[in-house]
Design an enzyme around this catalytic site. Structure first.
Site, mmCIF file in Angstrom:
data_model
loop_
_atom_site.group_PDB
_atom_site.id
_atom_site.type_symbol
_atom_site.label_atom_id
_atom_site.label_comp_id
_atom_site.label_asym_id
_atom_site.label_seq_id
_atom_site.Cartn_x
_atom_site.Cartn_y
_atom_site.Cartn_z
ATOM 1 N N GLY A 33 0.797 -1.221 0.000
ATOM 2 C CA GLY A 33 0.000 0.000 0.000
ATOM 3 C C GLY A 33 0.830 1.273 0.000
ATOM 4 N N ASP A 35 2.554 2.518 2.361
ATOM 5 C CA ASP A 35 3.835 2.275 3.033
ATOM 6 C C ASP A 35 4.896 1.854 1.999
ATOM 7 O OD1 ASP A 35 5.668 1.841 5.057
ATOM 8 O OD2 ASP A 35 4.703 0.048 5.864
HETATM 9 N N1 AR6 Z 1 -0.923 7.762 -2.193
HETATM 10 C C1 AR6 Z 1 -2.053 7.997 -1.492
HETATM 11 N N2 AR6 Z 1 -2.839 7.011 -0.992
HETATM 12 C C2 AR6 Z 1 -2.451 5.736 -1.224
HETATM 13 C C3 AR6 Z 1 -1.269 5.411 -1.943
HETATM 14 C C4 AR6 Z 1 -0.498 6.493 -2.447
HETATM 15 N N3 AR6 Z 1 0.629 6.290 -3.121
HETATM 16 N N4 AR6 Z 1 -1.173 4.056 -1.995
HETATM 17 C C5 AR6 Z 1 -2.238 3.548 -1.338
HETATM 18 N N5 AR6 Z 1 -3.015 4.557 -0.881
HETATM 19 P P1 AR6 Z 1 -2.951 0.939 3.000
HETATM 20 P P2 AR6 Z 1 -3.603 0.487 5.826
HETATM 21 C C6 AR6 Z 1 -4.254 4.503 -0.100
HETATM 22 O O1 AR6 Z 1 -3.315 -0.459 2.661
HETATM 23 O O2 AR6 Z 1 -4.987 0.076 5.482
HETATM 24 C C7 AR6 Z 1 0.877 -1.839 4.574
HETATM 25 O O3 AR6 Z 1 1.342 -3.077 4.138
HETATM 26 C C8 AR6 Z 1 -5.093 3.249 -0.216
HETATM 27 O O4 AR6 Z 1 -5.900 3.308 -1.378
HETATM 28 O O5 AR6 Z 1 -1.729 1.514 2.395
HETATM 29 O O6 AR6 Z 1 -3.407 1.448 6.968
HETATM 30 C C9 AR6 Z 1 1.499 -1.426 5.892
HETATM 31 O O7 AR6 Z 1 2.832 -1.856 5.993
HETATM 32 C C10 AR6 Z 1 -5.924 3.341 1.054
HETATM 33 O O8 AR6 Z 1 -7.047 4.184 0.862
HETATM 34 O O9 AR6 Z 1 -2.799 1.146 4.594
HETATM 35 C C11 AR6 Z 1 0.618 -2.087 6.877
HETATM 36 O O10 AR6 Z 1 0.978 -3.437 7.079
HETATM 37 C C12 AR6 Z 1 -4.982 4.034 2.043
HETATM 38 O O11 AR6 Z 1 -3.889 4.522 1.263
HETATM 39 C C13 AR6 Z 1 -0.745 -2.026 6.244
HETATM 40 O O12 AR6 Z 1 -0.512 -1.937 4.838
HETATM 41 C C14 AR6 Z 1 -4.442 3.112 3.127
HETATM 42 O O13 AR6 Z 1 -4.212 1.831 2.604
HETATM 43 C C15 AR6 Z 1 -1.496 -0.779 6.639
HETATM 44 O O14 AR6 Z 1 -2.801 -0.850 6.116
#
Ligand code: AR6
Length: 178
Positions: A33, A35
């Site tokens: 994601g 991260d």
């Molecule tokens: N820019 C903006 N938003 C984004 C981007 C980006 N480049 N990429 C994804 N999103 P997530 P979580 C959005 O899964 O649910 C990781 O593996 C995405 O569409 O990134 O807090 C970490 O290491 C969503 O709406 O984070 C943890 O293990 C939002 O960011 C776990 O995922 C959050 O999605 C955290 O899960």
């Protein structure tokens, strides 16, 4: 004058703000994601700093709801503030306050760093499964409460696509008088 809250669509790694927030996990060692995108865009320096933070301050991992800062490596931002959102369904009634803490603690770290602007992704709404509508209200209320205390910082909510942005905007419609 800049609005205190701005809502955008885009890739948060390209934001030209003082601090971008990372939806990390407690290991601080990267992941998928947003991260994964932040570590890829920022480069190895971020991981090195995260390793040091783990060794010095959080040997057992960063607790859910807490926030720590590193530099932003090759990105335009100056800092990355790493916070750990709750895994939806794993914390019962505490999930809401843990998610609110992510926003509040990240904002406090940004103020300590002297930041005048900060960009948040939608913490916990991807891999961690938080319903987007609920998460929107919690995020907005938490940020609004912080701003209502008189802190001067511009907060960007950055959504990866227009659909997520629309869900957010519709979810907070009833809260805008806060
Ligand atoms: N820019 C903006 N938003 C984004 C981007 C980006 N480049 N990429 C994804 N999103 P997530 P979580 C959005 O899964 O649910 C990781 O593996 C995405 O569409 O990134 O807090 C970490 O290491 C969503 O709406 O984070 C943890 O293990 C939002 O960011 C776990 O995922 C959050 O999605 C955290 O899960």
């Amino acid at each position: 004058m800049k609005k205190a809250i701005e809502i955008k669509t885009g890739d948060i790694t390209g934001e030209k703000v003082c601090a971008i927030v990372n939806a990390a996990n407690s290991s601080l060692m990267g992941g998928g994601g947003v991260d994964g995108a932040i570590h890829r865009a920022g480069g190895h320096a971020i991981l090195e700093e995260c390793r040091e933070i783990r060794e010095r301050r959080y040997p057992d991992g960063l607790p859910t709801g807490e926030a720590v800062a590193t530099t932003a490596g090759a990105m335009d931002a100056s800092y990355v503030i790493h916070t750990v959102g709750p895994v939806y369904g794993s914390c019962g009634n505490a999930c809401e306050s843990l998610l609110a803490s992510c926003y509040r603690n990240s904002l406090n770290v940004a103020l300590e760093l002297g930041c005048k602007d900060i960009a948040f992704p939608a913490i916990s709404t991807g891999i961690y499964g938080y319903p987007k509508e609920e998460a929107a209200c919690i995020a907005y209320r938490s940020v609004k409460q912080f701003l209502n205390q008189g802190h001067e910082i511009t907060v960007y909510f950055v959504f990866h696509n227009d659909q997520d942005r629309t869900v957010f905007e519709e979810s907070i419609r009833g809260l805008q008088g806060l």
